[in-house]
Enzyme design. Structure first.
Site, mmCIF file in Angstrom:
data_model
loop_
_atom_site.group_PDB
_atom_site.id
_atom_site.type_symbol
_atom_site.label_atom_id
_atom_site.label_comp_id
_atom_site.label_asym_id
_atom_site.label_seq_id
_atom_site.Cartn_x
_atom_site.Cartn_y
_atom_site.Cartn_z
ATOM 1 N N ASN A 50 52.328 36.057 36.107
ATOM 2 C CA ASN A 50 52.103 37.312 35.383
ATOM 3 C C ASN A 50 52.215 38.437 36.416
ATOM 4 O O ASN A 50 51.304 38.638 37.219
ATOM 5 C CB ASN A 50 50.704 37.283 34.748
ATOM 6 N N TRP A 51 53.358 39.131 36.383
ATOM 7 C CA TRP A 51 53.601 40.143 37.426
ATOM 8 C C TRP A 51 52.817 41.430 37.173
ATOM 9 O O TRP A 51 52.796 42.305 38.018
ATOM 10 C CB TRP A 51 55.093 40.454 37.486
ATOM 11 N N LYS A 52 52.241 41.569 35.998
ATOM 12 C CA LYS A 52 51.512 42.800 35.632
ATOM 13 C C LYS A 52 52.425 44.015 35.866
ATOM 14 O O LYS A 52 53.626 43.899 35.666
ATOM 15 C CB LYS A 52 50.186 42.859 36.392
ATOM 16 N N HIS A 96 45.518 38.942 27.266
ATOM 17 C CA HIS A 96 45.056 39.001 28.656
ATOM 18 C C HIS A 96 43.818 39.910 28.718
ATOM 19 O O HIS A 96 43.743 40.911 28.004
ATOM 20 C CB HIS A 96 46.162 39.526 29.571
ATOM 21 N N GLU A 151 42.962 42.121 30.676
ATOM 22 C CA GLU A 151 43.241 43.541 30.959
ATOM 23 C C GLU A 151 43.651 44.275 29.685
ATOM 24 O O GLU A 151 43.314 45.443 29.495
ATOM 25 C CB GLU A 151 44.316 43.649 32.059
ATOM 26 N N GLY A 176 41.656 39.283 39.940
ATOM 27 C CA GLY A 176 41.815 40.373 40.892
ATOM 28 C C GLY A 176 40.600 40.580 41.786
ATOM 29 O O GLY A 176 40.471 41.613 42.438
ATOM 30 N N GLY A 230 48.499 35.547 39.029
ATOM 31 C CA GLY A 230 48.628 36.996 39.168
ATOM 32 C C GLY A 230 49.291 37.350 40.492
ATOM 33 O O GLY A 230 50.479 37.101 40.707
ATOM 34 N N GLY A 231 48.519 37.910 41.414
ATOM 35 C CA GLY A 231 49.059 38.431 42.679
ATOM 36 C C GLY A 231 49.945 37.458 43.438
ATOM 37 O O GLY A 231 50.978 37.852 44.004
HETATM 38 C C1 3PY Z 1 45.228 36.869 37.813
HETATM 39 O O1 3PY Z 1 45.254 35.766 38.347
HETATM 40 O O2 3PY Z 1 44.828 37.884 38.398
HETATM 41 C C2 3PY Z 1 45.675 37.025 36.424
HETATM 42 O O3 3PY Z 1 45.184 37.888 35.746
HETATM 43 C C3 3PY Z 1 46.755 36.164 35.899
HETATM 44 O O4 3PY Z 1 47.084 36.497 34.596
#
Ligand code: 3PY
Length: 252
Positions: free
Chosen positions: A9-11, A96, A98, A174, A235-236
């Site tokens: 998930n590159w956000k 998600h 967020e 995060g 994520g990151g």
């Molecule tokens: C994370 O690992 O920070 C995520 O939110 C993955 O979706």
């Protein structure tokens, strides 16, 4: 045997050029040495069309991070599920934390998004997870079961079988904090038995449940070794080949 999956998930990160460069690097590596899991990347909307054109989705599946709760019309700034499917996108992350927190998406909205995604043949990656205060108050199972029940339990078992679930404890997103392998396994097993209580053991046994929340190369193997953890939503660490590939290779 359930499908093992590692999804990135590159956000809201990377220009289109940077995104294409990363996905092409991943594709080259994964073509040379096929992974033991399904690999998915979910970049920002702008990346999706050029990415679908350049990526062989038998190697890397392409997903969106969201879709609208309507199919078309006067919804400025939104992207609808039919647009995603018409562009060749295969997956969509829904729910998600967020999106729940910053865009106030409730279960009713999420249920609508899931319905629209499924109607378009997209595979939803549906996220659930508790806040730290829920865990501290020992109501984490109740919170997660409520999220699943409210947004998904209206589905037929045929439709439910098309979903991927992701458990992402909000306190691990995060923050650098990760659920321990025991905490992840405990929740995944609980989710699976909750799914079984509604749809039966076969549907539950076939449902891939990913772990997300500060999953990285150093903890992926340990997390994925649990019987009910079928991979990760990353994520990151999904933002660079040298941190994402070792997570994918955790299944080797
Ligand atoms: C994370 O690992 O920070 C995520 O939110 C993955 O979706």
């Amino acid at each position: 045997m359930r499908t093992k999956i590692v999804a990135g998930n590159w956000k809201m990160n990377k220009s289109v050029a940077e995104g294409l460069e990363l996905v092409e690097t991943l594709q080259k590596e994964l073509k040379e040495q096929r992974p033991n899991c399904r690999v998915i990347v979910a970049p920002p909307f702008l990346h999706l069309v050029p990415m679908v054109e350049r990526v062989d989705q038998s190697i890397i599946g392409i997903g969106a991070q969201n879709c609208a709760d309507h199919t078309s019309g006067a919804y400025t700034g939104e992207v609808a599920a039919p647009m995603l499917s018409a562009s060749g996108v295969r997956y969509v992350i829904i729910g998600h934390s967020e999106r729940r927190a910053y865009y106030h998406e409730d279960s009713e909205t999420l249920a609508t998004k899931v319905n629209l995604a499924l109607a378009e043949g997209l595979t939803p990656i549906f996220c659930v997870g508790e806040q730290l205060e829920d865990r501290d108050a020992d109501r984490h199972f109740d919170v997660v079961e409520k999220q699943i029940k409210e947004a998904l339990f209206h589905l037929s078992s045929e439709d439910f079988s098309k979903l991927i679930l992701a458990y992402e404890p909000v306190w691990a997103i995060g923050t650098g904090r990760t659920a321990t392998p025991e905490q992840a396994q405990e929740m995944h097993a609980r989710i699976r038995s909750f799914v079984a209580s509604k749809y039966g053991q076969e549907v539950a046994d076939n449902c891939s449940i990913l772990y997300g929340g500060s999953c990285k190369a150093s903890n992926a193997k340990e997390l994925f070794a649990n019987p009910d953890v079928d991979g990760g939503l990353i994520g990151g660490a999904a933002l660079a080949a040298d941190t994402f590939l070792p997570i994918i290779r955790a299944f080797d």
